[in-house]
Design a protein around this motif. Structure first.
Motif, short mmCIF file in Angstrom:
data_model
loop_
_atom_site.label_atom_id
_atom_site.label_comp_id
_atom_site.label_asym_id
_atom_site.label_seq_id
_atom_site.Cartn_x
_atom_site.Cartn_y
_atom_site.Cartn_z
N SER A 144 0.85 -1.18 0.00
CA SER A 144 0.00 0.00 0.00
C SER A 144 0.89 1.24 0.00
CB SER A 144 -0.92 0.02 1.22
OG SER A 144 -1.86 1.06 1.13
N VAL A 145 0.32 2.35 -0.45
CA VAL A 145 1.03 3.63 -0.45
C VAL A 145 0.19 4.64 0.33
CG1 VAL A 145 1.99 5.50 -1.83
CG2 VAL A 145 2.11 3.15 -2.67
N VAL A 146 0.77 5.24 1.36
CA VAL A 146 0.09 6.27 2.16
C VAL A 146 0.41 7.63 1.55
CG1 VAL A 146 -0.16 7.30 4.43
CG2 VAL A 146 0.30 4.85 4.22
N VAL A 147 -0.62 8.38 1.18
CA VAL A 147 -0.43 9.70 0.57
C VAL A 147 -1.10 10.76 1.44
CG1 VAL A 147 -0.21 8.81 -1.77
CG2 VAL A 147 -2.47 9.37 -0.88
N LEU A 148 -0.75 12.03 1.18
CA LEU A 148 -1.20 13.11 2.06
C LEU A 148 -2.57 13.67 1.70
CD1 LEU A 148 2.12 15.13 2.42
CD2 LEU A 148 1.33 13.16 3.73
N ASP A 149 -2.93 13.62 0.42
CA ASP A 149 -4.18 14.23 0.01
C ASP A 149 -4.66 13.61 -1.30
OD1 ASP A 149 -2.58 15.40 -2.00
OD2 ASP A 149 -2.31 17.23 -0.84
N ASP A 150 -5.81 14.07 -1.78
CA ASP A 150 -6.40 13.51 -2.98
C ASP A 150 -5.56 13.77 -4.22
OD1 ASP A 150 -8.54 12.54 -1.51
OD2 ASP A 150 -9.78 14.32 -1.85
N ALA A 151 -4.90 14.94 -4.27
CA ALA A 151 -4.06 15.26 -5.43
C ALA A 151 -2.88 14.28 -5.54
CB ALA A 151 -3.56 16.70 -5.33
#
Length: 221
Positions: A144-151
């Motif tokens: 999985s990849v954890v990202v900060l926001d929708d963009a």
């Protein structure tokens, strides 16, 4: 049976550098993991990624990485954050070979940032192109990849279709209060210039230019 997890990130919570890595450690421990942390040799680090201590940290962690993963102990989970930059590339490769589930916590997206800045240059563009190919392959290997926001989510999804992602913003000294995504502040009347915040201004980033912009705007209100 005891489960073992490894966090790979340049700084520790002990020096007051980052509260999130401590929250992550405690969360993993609550889930029954014994947690280890591969971090840099320097913890009081200067702003900017090209300073001597930052470069020393990156080299130190790169050298230790294969030995920690191959010989220290058998890990059941690896979580690698994007600091130092590009360390997720060899981490993913080794985890793939060892069949260890690896999660990528994406804060600053290298080499995507470099590609957008230097892709037009002949020599640098070729190097960045190779790193870009490696990064696209790497993304496919992560559990999985954890990202900060929708963009940021849209960015990684455009690179690897069907990628498993978790959208989770950064948090401050306390994680007790979590702001819902898309929520508007209550009782705040917007006046004057409204700035759109883009990117991640963490401890290791240079704030000088942003401070000058805000001071200039405030002086002209």
């Amino acid at each position: 049976m005891l489960k073992r997890a490894l966090i790979i990130f340049e700084t520790t919570e002990i020096q007051g550098n980052d509260w999130m890595v401590g929250d992550l450690r405690r969360g993993l421990q609550a889930d029954g993991f014994e947690v280890s942390h591969l971090h840099g040799c320097f913890q009081c680090i200067p702003h900017g990624g090209l300073k001597l201590k930052r470069l020393a940290n990156a080299l130190f962690m790169l050298v230790l990485l294969p030995f920690v993963l191959l010989f220290r102990k058998r890990f059941d989970l690896v979580i690698v954050r994007s600091t130092p930059p590009l360390l997720h590339l060899p981490t993913a490769l080794i985890c793939k070979l060892l069949r260890i589930p690896c999660v990528f916590w994406l804060m600053d997206y290298h080499p995507e940032m470099e590609k957008r800045i230097w892709a037009g240059r002949v020599v640098l563009g070729q190097l960045i192109g190779l790193l870009d190919v490696w990064d696209r392959w790497t993304l496919k290997t992560f559990a999985s990849v954890v990202v900060l926001d929708d963009a940021m989510d849209a960015c990684v999804q455009s690179r690897v279709e069907g990628l498993s992602t978790i959208v989770h913003p950064t948090w401050g000294q306390s994680s007790d209060v979590v702001v819902s995504r898309g929520a508007e502040p209550v009782g705040v009347e917007r006046q004057g210039v409204c700035l759109a915040y883009v990117g991640n201004f963490g401890r290791g980033h240079v704030w000088d230019l942003m401070v000058q912009v805000i001071e200039s705007l405030a002086a002209n209100q």
